[in-house]
Design a protein around this motif. Structure first.
Motif, PDB file in Angstrom:
ATOM      1  N   LYS A 108       0.825  -1.204   0.000  1.00  0.00           N
ATOM      2  CA  LYS A 108       0.000   0.000   0.000  1.00  0.00           C
ATOM      3  C   LYS A 108       0.863   1.261   0.000  1.00  0.00           C
ATOM      4  O   LYS A 108       0.663   2.162  -0.821  1.00  0.00           O
ATOM      5  CB  LYS A 108      -0.913   0.016   1.246  1.00  0.00           C
ATOM      6  CG  LYS A 108      -1.709  -1.261   1.445  1.00  0.00           C
ATOM      7  CD  LYS A 108      -2.585  -1.203   2.674  1.00  0.00           C
ATOM      8  CE  LYS A 108      -1.813  -1.105   3.992  1.00  0.00           C
ATOM      9  NZ  LYS A 108      -1.038  -2.299   4.361  1.00  0.00           N
ATOM     10  N   SER A 109       1.840   1.310   0.931  1.00  0.00           N
ATOM     11  CA  SER A 109       2.707   2.493   0.997  1.00  0.00           C
ATOM     12  C   SER A 109       3.480   2.643  -0.298  1.00  0.00           C
ATOM     13  O   SER A 109       3.628   3.753  -0.824  1.00  0.00           O
ATOM     14  CB  SER A 109       3.699   2.367   2.151  1.00  0.00           C
ATOM     15  OG  SER A 109       3.019   2.286   3.365  1.00  0.00           O
ATOM     16  N   THR A 110       3.977   1.525  -0.813  1.00  0.00           N
ATOM     17  CA  THR A 110       4.764   1.578  -2.043  1.00  0.00           C
ATOM     18  C   THR A 110       3.934   2.161  -3.181  1.00  0.00           C
ATOM     19  O   THR A 110       4.432   2.975  -3.961  1.00  0.00           O
ATOM     20  CB  THR A 110       5.267   0.168  -2.397  1.00  0.00           C
ATOM     21  OG1 THR A 110       5.955  -0.369  -1.263  1.00  0.00           O
ATOM     22  CG2 THR A 110       6.206   0.215  -3.585  1.00  0.00           C
ATOM     23  N   PHE A 134      -2.527  10.028   1.648  1.00  0.00           N
ATOM     24  CA  PHE A 134      -2.391   9.822   3.098  1.00  0.00           C
ATOM     25  C   PHE A 134      -1.923   8.395   3.337  1.00  0.00           C
ATOM     26  O   PHE A 134      -2.603   7.455   2.953  1.00  0.00           O
ATOM     27  CB  PHE A 134      -3.739  10.012   3.812  1.00  0.00           C
ATOM     28  CG  PHE A 134      -4.273  11.417   3.747  1.00  0.00           C
ATOM     29  CD1 PHE A 134      -4.988  11.845   2.644  1.00  0.00           C
ATOM     30  CD2 PHE A 134      -4.083  12.293   4.799  1.00  0.00           C
ATOM     31  CE1 PHE A 134      -5.501  13.133   2.591  1.00  0.00           C
ATOM     32  CE2 PHE A 134      -4.585  13.583   4.764  1.00  0.00           C
ATOM     33  CZ  PHE A 134      -5.297  14.000   3.653  1.00  0.00           C
ATOM     34  N   ASP A 135      -0.769   8.246   3.979  1.00  0.00           N
ATOM     35  CA  ASP A 135      -0.275   6.897   4.276  1.00  0.00           C
ATOM     36  C   ASP A 135      -0.455   6.604   5.765  1.00  0.00           C
ATOM     37  O   ASP A 135       0.363   7.000   6.579  1.00  0.00           O
ATOM     38  CB  ASP A 135       1.203   6.773   3.875  1.00  0.00           C
ATOM     39  CG  ASP A 135       1.677   5.326   3.942  1.00  0.00           C
ATOM     40  OD1 ASP A 135       0.848   4.444   4.272  1.00  0.00           O
ATOM     41  OD2 ASP A 135       2.863   5.081   3.664  1.00  0.00           O
ATOM     42  N   GLU A 136      -1.518   5.914   6.091  1.00  0.00           N
ATOM     43  CA  GLU A 136      -1.844   5.583   7.482  1.00  0.00           C
ATOM     44  C   GLU A 136      -1.671   6.788   8.402  1.00  0.00           C
ATOM     45  O   GLU A 136      -0.899   6.742   9.361  1.00  0.00           O
ATOM     46  CB  GLU A 136      -0.960   4.417   7.961  1.00  0.00           C
ATOM     47  CG  GLU A 136      -1.150   3.173   7.102  1.00  0.00           C
ATOM     48  CD  GLU A 136      -0.654   1.920   7.805  1.00  0.00           C
ATOM     49  OE1 GLU A 136      -0.756   1.869   9.039  1.00  0.00           O
ATOM     50  OE2 GLU A 136      -0.192   1.011   7.118  1.00  0.00           O
ATOM     51  N   PRO A 137      -2.432   7.862   8.132  1.00  0.00           N
ATOM     52  CA  PRO A 137      -2.194   9.114   8.866  1.00  0.00           C
ATOM     53  C   PRO A 137      -2.508   9.028  10.352  1.00  0.00           C
ATOM     54  O   PRO A 137      -2.057   9.879  11.112  1.00  0.00           O
ATOM     55  CB  PRO A 137      -3.138  10.105   8.178  1.00  0.00           C
ATOM     56  CG  PRO A 137      -4.189   9.253   7.558  1.00  0.00           C
ATOM     57  CD  PRO A 137      -3.506   7.994   7.148  1.00  0.00           C
TER      58      PRO A 137
HETATM   59 MG   LIG Z   1       2.764   1.149   4.828  1.00  0.00          MG
END
Ligand SMILES: [Mg+2]
Ligand SMILES: Nc1ncnc2c1ncn2[C@@H]1O[C@H](COP(=O)(O)OP(=O)(O)OP(=O)(O)O)[C@@H](O)[C@H]1O
Lengths: 269, 303
Positions: A59-61, A189-192
């Motif tokens: 997901k982050s990637t 937004f990455d796991e804000p």
């Molecule tokens: Mg991540």
């Protein structure tokens, strides 16, 4: 493959059917590990896409590839009708020069799990940093805009605090204001809220809800299923580098079709 | 702000300390030793206190002092610039730049400063002329004779600055690496160029790590300049030596020089303290007064 047709000069903020983000056949590997295995995804302008999935699913990637913090190995990503990272000339792709990449990146806001505020600058200086340094906005004007943005995230009274003097939730709201100061057409937004104590999660989600209501296009990696259900226009479930299931969040969460999603929801809900 | 009610009864702690005779004994012994030392030094006729006092503000000594200060400040400034350059080259993804930087630090940290100083002073033996023009034997625009521009001062400055740069490179590199990579990413996603990221975000934070050892380098540079006396650099020690070669007051002149070195290093240490405080911005340990006015910090946030 060619860029999708985009009518020039589409008025900003108008939800048109056209995607703000268009991801096609994106693959990404880190050494021997293939992290994204052919991702196709459209984010219509003005909509909110929530991306969920187990740890390590990529997901982050995916987000980092969209704003070019990571390069992709194959596939195409368009943001706002522009191919990210390359220019197509004479049937070939030419890698963009750093200045062009920076211009593309500044149109995309990114909010990180661990905030990454500049610790040597106060809240308002953090928000001013992009406009002053990148857009060469005069300091007085940037300060006015920054004050408005801090007001908008409910932190007008914390303008002169350093990040170390703010709670996690306050830091994350400053980080959102810092991204908005660049007037982005897309927010990632990455796991804000993942680094926040439970009682601080809601104040950040409230800001994000307002932002979505104002018509901002958003890609949100999150474990907050209630946020996805309430605010998301689309839910995307990723596992092991592929999109396993997608659809209206309320429908997907109510009746997941794949076992993997059912197992995942069993863990997070 | 809600105030807690004061507790009903006060419970003062008025404890008796345990006796510690060893502490008193140790202090007395040390004090006795110091008094004896001061006494023997002060009454010692061979030290010629009158000569020391007479020469402390001598014009030649003050001139040497000024040269020492100039050499220290200039070679630290140039050394810091070289160090930043070498560190940035070392961290670049261009292998040629990385190699050049590695060669520089390897060579200048690998040879004694004393040798480098003598080498620079005698560089005219290898390169009799310096010129600006097309390299590899092309036409020259301006040309200098080495023995005209290489004075003891310029040789000293070259030697000290280039040698210092090699050490500063390591210090700056460690500082840059200490900055969380997330800072770089946050700055990049605002659309900053690499140079802007370095100047606005990375270097200011690296400073916190760079400044304390740089202060130490500065203080040790004040004393290292005395090595320049081998090429008659006209700084404090050279001047003191010249005087005692005339009046044979060897010890007195060394004491005069030492007093000034101690004065310089003391001033520099105080300066270092204030500069370090200045760069603690944003990393302050909050005073309890400030902390009381804040909402509680969460336990999970990064330090
Ligand atoms: Mg991540
Ligand atoms: N820079 C990198 N170098 C090598 N491997 C990486 C790198 N970044 C990510 N990975 C690997 O890629 C995989 C996917 O990582 P990613 O961070 O995208 O997962 P994620 O879905 O965001 O997980 P999480 O929920 O834990 O944040 C993981 O196995 C991770 O170890």
């Amino acid at each position: 493959m060619s860029a999708p047709a985009q009518p020039p000069g589409r008025p900003h903020g108008q939800p048109s059917g056209l995607p703000m983000v268009r991801i096609r056949a994106v693959r990404k590997r880190f050494g021997p590990l293939e992290v994204l295995k052919g991702i196709d995804l459209d984010v219509p302008a003005g909509s909110v896409v929530c991306v969920v999935g187990p740890s390590g699913s990529g997901k982050s990637t995916l987000l980092r590839c969209v704003n070019r913090l990571e390069t992709i190995d194959s596939g195409r990503i368009w943001v706002n009708g522009e191919l990210m990272g390359y220019a197509e000339r004479g049937g070939r792709l030419h890698a963009l020069r750093p200045a062009e990449l920076s211009r593309q990146q500044r149109g995309i806001g990114m909010v990180f799990q661990r905030f990454h505020l500049f610790p040597h600058r106060t809240a308002i200086e953090n928000v001013m940093e992009g406009p002053v340094t990148v857009l060469r906005t005069p300091a007085a004007q940037a300060r006015r805009q920054a004050a408005e943005l801090l007001e908008r995230v409910g932190l007008a009274d914390r303008a002169h605090h350093y990040p170390a003097q703010l709670s996690g939730g306050q830091q994350q709201r400053v980080a959102i204001a810092r991204s908005l100061a660049m007037r982005p057409s897309l927010m990632l937004f990455d796991e804000p809220t993942s680094a926040l104590d439970p009682e601080l999660v809601q104040e950040v989600l409230a800001v994000m809800r307002d932002l979505a209501a104002s018509g901002m296009t958003m890609m949100v990696v999150t474990h907050e299923m209630s946020f996805a259900r309430e605010v998301g226009d689309q839910l995307v479930f990723m596992d092991d580098g592929v999109v396993v299931e997608r659809g209206d969040p309320r429908e997907v969460l109510a009746a997941p079709r794949h076992d993997r999603l059912r197992a995942f929801l069993g863990q997070v809900l | 702000m809600t105030q807690e009610k004061a507790p009903a009864a006060e419970l003062p702690i008025d404890a008796v300390r345990p006796a510690r005779p060893g502490r008193w004994l140790g202090a007395a012994a040390a004090l006795l030793f110091l008094v004896w030392l001061a006494f023997t030094v002060i009454v010692n006729e061979n030290l010629h206190w009158d000569v020391i006092v007479a020469y402390l503000a001598d014009g030649r000594i003050l001139g040497g002092l000024w040269v020492t200060i100039q050499l220290t400040v200039l070679s630290m400034a140039i050394g810091l610039a070289l160090g930043v350059l070498a560190a940035v080259m070392q961290l670049s993804d261009n292998p040629v730049l990385r190699g050049t930087s590695a060669l520089y630090t390897w060579f200048f940290r690998g040879t004694p400063l004393l040798v480098q100083l003598i080498f620079w002073f005698n560089i005219g033996l290898v390169f009799p002329t310096f010129a600006i023009g097309v390299p590899f034997g092309g036409p020259k625009l301006i040309e200098w004779q080495a023995n005209e521009i290489i004075t003891p001062f310029t040789a000293a400055l070259l030697g000290l600055a280039i040698n210092e740069g090699a050490y500063m490179a390591e210090i700056v590199r460690a500082g840059i690496r200490s900055v969380d990579p997330g800072q770089r990413e946050a700055a990049e996603s605002l659309g900053m160029s690499h140079r802007q990221v370095l100047r606005r975000v990375v270097l200011p934070q690296a400073m916190r790590v760079i400044i304390p050892p740089t202060g130490n380098q500065f203080i040790s540079m004040l004393k290292t300049t005395s090595m320049v006396s081998v090429i008659a650099g006209a700084e404090l020690l050279t001047v003191a030596q010249r005087i005692y070669l005339g009046n044979f007051e060897v010890i007195a002149m060394l004491v005069v020089a030492s007093i000034w070195y101690v004065v310089l290093t003391t001033i520099a240490s105080v300066g270092q303290h204030f500069v370090e405080k200045r760069f603690e911005r944003g990393h302050v340990r909050l005073s309890s007064r400030v902390r009381r006015n804040l909402r509680p910090l969460t336990s999970k946030e990064p330090s």
